[in-house]
Design a protein around this motif. Structure first.
Motif, mmCIF file in Angstrom:
data_model
loop_
_atom_site.group_PDB
_atom_site.id
_atom_site.type_symbol
_atom_site.label_atom_id
_atom_site.label_comp_id
_atom_site.label_asym_id
_atom_site.label_seq_id
_atom_site.Cartn_x
_atom_site.Cartn_y
_atom_site.Cartn_z
ATOM 1 N N VAL A 1 0.865 -1.178 0.000
ATOM 2 C CA VAL A 1 0.000 0.000 0.000
ATOM 3 C C VAL A 1 0.907 1.234 0.000
ATOM 4 C CG1 VAL A 1 -1.753 1.304 1.293
ATOM 5 C CG2 VAL A 1 -1.808 -1.207 1.280
ATOM 6 N N VAL A 2 0.687 2.136 -0.949
ATOM 7 C CA VAL A 2 1.514 3.346 -1.018
ATOM 8 C C VAL A 2 0.818 4.479 -0.258
ATOM 9 C CG1 VAL A 2 2.372 5.151 -2.585
ATOM 10 C CG2 VAL A 2 2.642 2.728 -3.179
ATOM 11 N N MET A 3 1.573 5.130 0.622
ATOM 12 C CA MET A 3 1.072 6.354 1.268
ATOM 13 C C MET A 3 1.685 7.536 0.532
ATOM 14 S SD MET A 3 1.169 5.506 5.351
ATOM 15 C CE MET A 3 -0.187 6.505 5.939
ATOM 16 N N ALA A 4 0.804 8.427 0.064
ATOM 17 C CA ALA A 4 1.276 9.575 -0.718
ATOM 18 C C ALA A 4 0.879 10.869 -0.016
ATOM 19 C CB ALA A 4 0.660 9.516 -2.114
ATOM 20 N N SER A 5 1.476 11.972 -0.433
ATOM 21 C CA SER A 5 1.136 13.286 0.132
ATOM 22 C C SER A 5 -0.182 13.755 -0.454
ATOM 23 C CB SER A 5 2.214 14.309 -0.240
ATOM 24 O OG SER A 5 3.447 13.915 0.291
ATOM 25 N N LYS A 6 -1.073 14.285 0.402
ATOM 26 C CA LYS A 6 -2.371 14.776 -0.077
ATOM 27 C C LYS A 6 -2.167 15.757 -1.217
ATOM 28 C CE LYS A 6 -5.151 14.263 4.001
ATOM 29 N NZ LYS A 6 -5.267 14.854 5.320
ATOM 30 N N GLY A 7 -2.895 15.565 -2.315
ATOM 31 C CA GLY A 7 -2.734 16.434 -3.480
ATOM 32 C C GLY A 7 -2.042 15.724 -4.628
ATOM 33 N N TYR A 8 -1.178 14.736 -4.303
ATOM 34 C CA TYR A 8 -0.475 13.978 -5.339
ATOM 35 C C TYR A 8 -1.482 13.289 -6.259
ATOM 36 C CZ TYR A 8 2.276 10.180 -7.384
ATOM 37 O OH TYR A 8 2.859 9.308 -8.260
ATOM 38 N N PRO A 9 -1.326 13.248 -7.566
ATOM 39 C CA PRO A 9 -0.155 13.633 -8.354
ATOM 40 C C PRO A 9 -0.123 15.120 -8.730
ATOM 41 C CG PRO A 9 -1.752 12.613 -9.781
ATOM 42 C CD PRO A 9 -2.343 12.599 -8.405
ATOM 43 N N GLY A 10 -1.019 15.932 -8.151
ATOM 44 C CA GLY A 10 -0.928 17.378 -8.343
ATOM 45 C C GLY A 10 0.028 17.949 -7.313
ATOM 46 N N SER A 11 -0.208 19.201 -6.902
ATOM 47 C CA SER A 11 0.740 19.807 -5.973
ATOM 48 C C SER A 11 0.436 19.372 -4.540
ATOM 49 C CB SER A 11 0.697 21.322 -6.097
ATOM 50 O OG SER A 11 -0.614 21.753 -5.850
ATOM 51 N N TYR A 12 1.449 19.338 -3.711
ATOM 52 C CA TYR A 12 1.333 18.857 -2.336
ATOM 53 C C TYR A 12 2.399 19.535 -1.495
ATOM 54 C CZ TYR A 12 5.120 16.191 -4.341
ATOM 55 O OH TYR A 12 6.274 15.861 -5.001
ATOM 56 N N GLU A 13 2.246 19.374 -0.166
ATOM 57 C CA GLU A 13 3.240 19.967 0.743
ATOM 58 C C GLU A 13 4.226 18.926 1.226
ATOM 59 O OE1 GLU A 13 1.462 22.121 4.022
ATOM 60 O OE2 GLU A 13 0.237 23.239 2.589
ATOM 61 N N ASN A 14 5.459 19.344 1.420
ATOM 62 C CA ASN A 14 6.479 18.472 2.012
ATOM 63 C C ASN A 14 6.595 18.781 3.495
ATOM 64 O OD1 ASN A 14 7.319 17.108 -0.318
ATOM 65 N ND2 ASN A 14 8.599 18.847 -0.927
ATOM 66 N N GLY A 15 7.383 17.967 4.195
ATOM 67 C CA GLY A 15 7.775 18.320 5.559
ATOM 68 C C GLY A 15 6.837 17.849 6.651
ATOM 69 N N CYS A 16 5.947 16.912 6.357
ATOM 70 C CA CYS A 16 5.060 16.384 7.402
ATOM 71 C C CYS A 16 5.773 15.230 8.114
ATOM 72 C CB CYS A 16 3.771 15.902 6.755
ATOM 73 S SG CYS A 16 2.639 15.142 7.897
ATOM 74 N N GLU A 17 5.709 15.223 9.444
ATOM 75 C CA GLU A 17 6.441 14.182 10.180
ATOM 76 C C GLU A 17 5.827 12.794 9.950
ATOM 77 O OE1 GLU A 17 6.989 14.726 14.417
ATOM 78 O OE2 GLU A 17 8.088 12.830 14.524
ATOM 79 N N LEU A 18 6.695 11.804 9.826
ATOM 80 C CA LEU A 18 6.261 10.416 9.637
ATOM 81 C C LEU A 18 6.655 9.633 10.877
ATOM 82 C CD1 LEU A 18 7.920 10.002 6.120
ATOM 83 C CD2 LEU A 18 5.520 10.536 6.546
ATOM 84 N N VAL A 19 5.679 8.990 11.504
ATOM 85 C CA VAL A 19 6.023 8.161 12.667
ATOM 86 C C VAL A 19 5.682 6.713 12.334
ATOM 87 C CG1 VAL A 19 5.742 7.825 15.142
ATOM 88 C CG2 VAL A 19 5.486 10.127 14.168
ATOM 89 N N ILE A 20 6.734 5.892 12.263
ATOM 90 C CA ILE A 20 6.557 4.481 11.893
ATOM 91 C C ILE A 20 6.869 3.627 13.124
ATOM 92 C CG2 ILE A 20 7.294 2.650 10.315
ATOM 93 C CD1 ILE A 20 8.345 4.965 8.464
ATOM 94 N N PRO A 21 5.868 2.966 13.712
ATOM 95 C CA PRO A 21 6.136 2.176 14.908
ATOM 96 C C PRO A 21 7.110 1.024 14.620
ATOM 97 C CG PRO A 21 3.765 2.279 14.450
ATOM 98 C CD PRO A 21 4.467 2.882 13.283
ATOM 99 N N GLU A 22 7.846 0.606 15.656
ATOM 100 C CA GLU A 22 8.862 -0.449 15.535
ATOM 101 C C GLU A 22 8.307 -1.739 14.932
ATOM 102 O OE1 GLU A 22 12.215 -0.827 16.401
ATOM 103 O OE2 GLU A 22 12.218 1.371 16.414
ATOM 104 N N ASP A 23 7.054 -2.067 15.296
ATOM 105 C CA ASP A 23 6.536 -3.366 14.829
ATOM 106 C C ASP A 23 6.096 -3.342 13.359
ATOM 107 O OD1 ASP A 23 4.355 -1.705 15.500
ATOM 108 O OD2 ASP A 23 3.035 -3.444 15.818
ATOM 109 N N VAL A 24 6.178 -2.181 12.705
ATOM 110 C CA VAL A 24 5.916 -2.155 11.255
ATOM 111 C C VAL A 24 7.288 -2.144 10.571
ATOM 112 C CG1 VAL A 24 4.740 -0.948 9.382
ATOM 113 C CG2 VAL A 24 3.832 -0.804 11.689
ATOM 114 N N SER A 25 7.730 -3.333 10.202
ATOM 115 C CA SER A 25 9.125 -3.417 9.758
ATOM 116 C C SER A 25 9.269 -3.358 8.241
ATOM 117 C CB SER A 25 9.756 -4.701 10.283
ATOM 118 O OG SER A 25 8.933 -5.779 9.900
#
Ligand code: AMP
Ligand code: GLY
Length: 422
Positions: free
Chosen positions: A331-355
């Motif tokens: 499953v791909v997580m994309a930035s809201k707005g993609y494939p048009g314009s979108y904002e960068n710089g949003c924090e990503l928190v990936i828990p340890e058990d999602v390897s």
């Protein structure tokens, strides 16, 4: 051994994670890589299209083996430049990468060697192209000849839209020089299948099949993207169809490239459509597909580096290439707005058990990851059934915090339906 992987998306992350399983590899560099890949390789801030700097780096670092993953550097001839310096590479040279670099070339190749594909005409003059459109059945497909960052295909539902597409490519040059030549082709219908293969020009070994989901939104709605998710294997790709593809498409393509003096060594990607008249080629890519690689490589049970070395040396027939009997879903997580314009710089928190996360676009700052780019993460899970793989992939995706992100909630749904109906 010191390895260099050119590129910096989810595909490259999947390749790097798989290469790391080989005990002979002591160091992996990613050029440029990204903030997430930095966990698994040393990232060097050199753009994947900056060929002279890549070559200088490889020489200075005494790189033993290079994997060139993206289309641009392959089509521009990076493999030729590295091989001139005595560096062994996985990836086609410039002469062979043209199979993706020019649609006019690949269409002519298929015509010359009788490889099934959509009917087409090639135009270098706008007026001729416009005139031809008056004779075409609708919908009709307009393709820029050269690379266009995955955006060079327009499916026109009216003759007027088709003419607009031709004008935008040939007059307004929305894809630059890539659109000074266009291919106009027949619209095909049927399930799509992606098949990546390893080939050294002597043998060709198909990998497990997969299915991409190109549209941005659920139910195949919204704009075309680089790919919003994948599953493997593809249920439409039965043993009978596979045998037919090998005989009618895969081997004839390898042989055709040899006859043209363009022996292809690397990963040759077949984008296929299973029409009522049989499987036909939609496109060739001269590289691993993305996000297909993010489901195919996790199912590869053999050693990727050994296969790549065999491809480079021309002894692929000696390599072991085995895939798991499991299914995988990404499953791909994309930035809201993609494939048009979108904002960068949003924090990503990936828990340890999602390897099983492949990072496609992120920066690292003080140990934290921040989104950078349209496609940001690929979350892959395996299961004994497709249903299980899909379920697990969505559980893992749900655990990730990415406030500015979105993902499709129906990756694998079409494939599951096909399995039920089979
Ligand atoms: P590409 O950018 O070459 O991967 O093409 C994007 C998508 O356009 C493909 O995955 C197909 O879904 C669609 N497409 C390309 N060529 C045709 C065709 N001749 N008929 C129908 N759909 C096509
Ligand atoms: N997923 C299709 C591609 O890599 O072009």
């Amino acid at each position: 051994m010191k390895i260099m992987v050119v590129g910096g998306g989810g595909r490259e992350h999947a390749i790097i994670k798989k290469l790391k399983e080989n005990p002979r590899i002591s160091k992996i560099f990613a050029l440029p890589g990204n903030g997430g890949i930095a966990k698994d390789a040393t990232c060097i801030n050199i753009d994947s299209e900056n060929l002279p700097e890549i070559v200088d780096f490889a020489v200075k670092e005494s790189i033993d083996f290079a994997v060139v993953a993206p289309d641009e550097p392959l089509v521009m001839g990076l493999v030729d430049m590295l091989e001139e310096k005595g560096i062994s590479c996985f990836g086609p040279n410039k002469a062979a990468a043209i199979i993706e670099g020019s649609k006019a070339f690949s269409k002519e190749l298929m015509k010359k060697y009788g490889i099934p594909t959509a009917q087409y005409e090639v135009f270098t003059e706008r007026d001729m192209a416009i005139k031809y459109l008056d004779t075409c059945k609708i919908p009709v497909v307009i393709k820029a000849d050269g690379l266009a960052k995955g955006k060079g295909v327009i499916i026109a539902e009216t003759c007027e839209d088709a003419k607009k597409a031709v004008n935008s490519m040939m007059e307004d040059k929305i894809f630059g020089e890539s659109g000074s030549c266009v291919v106009i082709e027949e619209f095909l219908e049927g399930p799509e299948v992606s098949v990546l293969s390893f080939t050294d020009g002597k043998v060709l070994i198909p990998m497990i099949s997969s299915m991409d989901h190109k549209r941005a939104l659920d139910g195949d709605k919204g704009l075309n993207t680089g790919g919003m998710g994948t599953i493997a294997p593809n249920p439409y790709y039965t043993k009978e169809i596979a045998a037919r593809c090998e005989e009618e498409i895969f081997l004839p393509t390898m042989i055709a490239m040899n006859r043209e003096g363009r022996t292809f060594k690397g990963c040759l990607y077949f984008g296929l459509m299973l029409t009522k008249d049989g499987p036909k080629v939609i496109e060739y890519n001269c590289r691993f597909g993305d996000p297909e690689t993010q489901v195919v490589l996790p199912l590869l049970e053999s050693d990727l580096f050994e296969i790549m070395e065999c491809v480079a040396k021309g002894c692929l027939s000696e390599a072991k290439v085995e895939f798991s009997k499991d299914y995988a879903c990404c499953v791909v997580m994309a930035s809201k707005g993609y494939p048009g314009s979108y904002e960068n710089g949003c924090e990503l928190v990936i828990p340890e058990d999602v390897s099983n996360v492949f990072v496609a676009g992120a920066n690292q700052k003080e140990g934290k990851l921040f989104s950078k780019g349209g496609r940001v993460l690929g979350i892959t899970e395996r299961g004994e059934s497709l249903k299980e793989a899909v379920r697990k992939a969505y559980i893992s995706t749900g655990k990730i915090k990415f406030d500015n992100g979105f993902y499709r909630s129906d990756i694998g749904a079409k494939a599951l339906k096909a399995l039920e109906e089979a």
